[in-house]
Design a protein around this motif. Structure first.
Motif, short mmCIF file in Angstrom:
data_model
loop_
_atom_site.label_atom_id
_atom_site.label_comp_id
_atom_site.label_asym_id
_atom_site.label_seq_id
_atom_site.Cartn_x
_atom_site.Cartn_y
_atom_site.Cartn_z
N ILE A 66 -3.90 9.10 -9.83
CA ILE A 66 -2.68 9.59 -10.47
C ILE A 66 -2.98 10.70 -11.48
O ILE A 66 -2.17 11.61 -11.67
N LEU A 67 -4.15 10.66 -12.12
CA LEU A 67 -4.51 11.75 -13.03
C LEU A 67 -4.77 13.04 -12.25
O LEU A 67 -4.45 14.14 -12.72
N ALA A 68 -5.36 12.92 -11.06
CA ALA A 68 -5.59 14.10 -10.23
C ALA A 68 -4.27 14.76 -9.86
O ALA A 68 -4.12 16.00 -9.94
N PHE A 69 -3.27 13.97 -9.50
CA PHE A 69 -1.97 14.52 -9.13
C PHE A 69 -1.18 14.98 -10.36
O PHE A 69 -0.37 15.90 -10.27
N THR A 70 -1.43 14.36 -11.50
CA THR A 70 -0.80 14.82 -12.74
C THR A 70 -1.33 16.20 -13.12
O THR A 70 -0.57 17.09 -13.50
N LEU A 71 -2.64 16.38 -13.00
CA LEU A 71 -3.24 17.69 -13.29
C LEU A 71 -2.71 18.74 -12.32
O LEU A 71 -2.38 19.87 -12.73
N GLY A 72 -2.61 18.40 -11.03
CA GLY A 72 -2.06 19.33 -10.06
C GLY A 72 -0.62 19.68 -10.36
O GLY A 72 -0.20 20.84 -10.20
N THR A 73 0.14 18.71 -10.83
CA THR A 73 1.56 18.92 -11.14
C THR A 73 1.76 19.94 -12.24
O THR A 73 2.68 20.76 -12.18
N ILE A 74 0.91 19.90 -13.27
CA ILE A 74 1.10 20.82 -14.39
C ILE A 74 0.34 22.14 -14.22
O ILE A 74 0.44 23.03 -15.06
N CYS A 75 -0.43 22.25 -13.13
CA CYS A 75 -1.15 23.50 -12.85
C CYS A 75 -0.43 24.37 -11.82
O CYS A 75 -0.37 25.59 -11.96
N PHE A 76 0.12 23.74 -10.79
CA PHE A 76 0.78 24.49 -9.71
C PHE A 76 2.28 24.54 -9.95
O PHE A 76 2.88 23.57 -10.40
N LYS A 77 2.88 25.69 -9.64
CA LYS A 77 4.32 25.85 -9.84
C LYS A 77 5.13 25.39 -8.64
O LYS A 77 6.25 24.93 -8.78
N LYS A 78 4.56 25.55 -7.44
CA LYS A 78 5.26 25.15 -6.22
C LYS A 78 4.31 24.34 -5.33
O LYS A 78 3.10 24.47 -5.43
N GLY A 121 0.81 -1.22 0.00
CA GLY A 121 0.00 0.00 0.00
C GLY A 121 0.84 1.26 0.00
O GLY A 121 0.55 2.21 -0.73
N VAL A 122 1.89 1.28 0.82
CA VAL A 122 2.77 2.45 0.89
C VAL A 122 3.45 2.69 -0.45
O VAL A 122 3.56 3.83 -0.92
N ALA A 123 3.92 1.61 -1.09
CA ALA A 123 4.58 1.74 -2.39
C ALA A 123 3.63 2.33 -3.43
O ALA A 123 3.98 3.26 -4.16
N LEU A 124 2.42 1.79 -3.49
CA LEU A 124 1.44 2.28 -4.47
C LEU A 124 1.08 3.74 -4.21
O LEU A 124 1.06 4.56 -5.14
N PHE A 125 0.82 4.07 -2.96
CA PHE A 125 0.41 5.43 -2.61
C PHE A 125 1.54 6.42 -2.87
O PHE A 125 1.31 7.51 -3.41
N THR A 126 2.77 6.05 -2.53
CA THR A 126 3.91 6.94 -2.73
C THR A 126 4.14 7.22 -4.21
O THR A 126 4.41 8.36 -4.61
N VAL A 127 4.04 6.18 -5.03
CA VAL A 127 4.24 6.36 -6.47
C VAL A 127 3.16 7.26 -7.06
O VAL A 127 3.45 8.13 -7.89
N MET A 128 1.91 7.08 -6.64
CA MET A 128 0.82 7.91 -7.16
C MET A 128 1.05 9.38 -6.84
O MET A 128 0.73 10.27 -7.63
N LEU A 129 1.64 9.65 -5.66
CA LEU A 129 1.86 11.04 -5.25
C LEU A 129 3.09 11.65 -5.91
O LEU A 129 3.07 12.83 -6.28
N THR A 130 4.15 10.86 -6.06
CA THR A 130 5.42 11.43 -6.48
C THR A 130 5.73 11.30 -7.97
O THR A 130 6.44 12.15 -8.52
N ALA A 131 5.21 10.27 -8.63
CA ALA A 131 5.55 10.04 -10.04
C ALA A 131 5.19 11.22 -10.95
O ALA A 131 6.03 11.66 -11.73
N PRO A 132 3.96 11.76 -10.88
CA PRO A 132 3.63 12.87 -11.78
C PRO A 132 4.57 14.07 -11.64
O PRO A 132 4.97 14.67 -12.64
N ASN A 133 4.93 14.40 -10.39
CA ASN A 133 5.81 15.54 -10.16
C ASN A 133 7.20 15.30 -10.72
O ASN A 133 7.81 16.19 -11.33
#
Length: 267
Positions: free
Chosen positions: A180-192, A67-79
């Protein structure tokens, strides 16, 4: 049509994008995929130090590692993969790459929705297999998960009432895609503070949706009459329809948001 999609142009860009993904996130993905081994080693190290006993990693700990591996990748991969698009230099270089916005978008979708989860699952399964190979007492987590899936599948096949949803068999992957799409969208919308701001937005949206659902209960509906008239077939249809529509609307909306954000990136 050639300006929107060309297979030759897309294939070249996809290889380029895939190589960038390997260089920018390959090591991080490998570490997350080996997390069961890392946790197993550390748990036994502390066990040997403090109690002089060797311990077998139990089911909850193994499932927690997955679970930790899956959750961490979903959060960090897009960024890691696409966070640079909001940077002036990297974003400008990305815009100048000879490929259409749709081709870049499609490559992004294939990598975050298919390649990343596939590689991660293979790595986790490989780590699990290695642990079971070298430590006979260790029962592979993949076996437990497989048994759970089989039991659920048998339940849905034998259950006389509504099957709840046909999407239940792909629920894991669909939920991965949503997050992961939610975090991908956040990654390309927010600068910091991309991850933190995305989590905040998702929390605010969940609050608004919760208020909307609560307000629906205030509508005067003759539930007793509905329950009397509904048949198992109708119940199955509507439950399937609602759950699948939720997946369709959420995933479709996120994809549309990502595409239009890519189309409007300017530096």
């Amino acid at each position: 049509m050639n300006k929107i999609f060309s297979f030759d142009r897309f294939s070249k860009y996809f290889v380029y994008d895939l190589n960038n993904a390997k260089n920018n996130y390959g090591l991080s993905l490998l570490i997350q995929g080996c997390l069961p081994i890392v946790i197993f080693v550390f748990s036994n190290f502390f066990s040997l130090v403090f109690s002089q006993e060797y311990t077998v990693m139990n089911k909850p700990l193994a499932i927690c590692a997955f679970g930790v591996a899956l959750f961490t990748v979903m959060l960090t991969a897009p960024n890691k993969l696409y966070g640079g698009l909001t940077d002036k230099k990297m974003g400008s270089d990305w815009i100048l790459i000879p490929a259409s916005t749709f081709e870049k978008f499609l490559s992004m979708m294939v990598i975050v929705c298919v390649i990343i989860p596939l590689v991660l699952v293979v790595l986790l399964a490989g780590s699990d297999f290695l642990l079971s190979l070298f430590f006979k007492e260790y029962q592979p987590a993949v076996v437990w998960i497989s048994d759970i899936v089989k039991e659920c599948s048998t339940f849905f096949k034998e259950f006389d009432g509504p099957m709840f949803t046909n999407a239940v068999y792909g629920a894991f992957w669909l939920n991965w895609v949503e997050v992961i799409l939610a975090f991908t969208l956040g990654t390309i919308c927010f600068k910091k503070a991309k991850v933190g701001k995305t989590i905040l937005v998702l929390w605010l949206l969940s609050c608004v949706l919760s208020l909307g659902v609560v307000s629906l209960f205030g509508i005067d509906v003759d539930m007793e009459n509905i329950i009397k008239n509904i048949t198992p077939e109708k119940a199955e249809f509507w439950i399937n329809f609602v759950i699948n529509m939720i997946y369709l609307v959420v995933i479709g909306g996120l994809m549309a948001g990502i595409y239009f954000r890519l189309k409007t990136i300017k530096h």
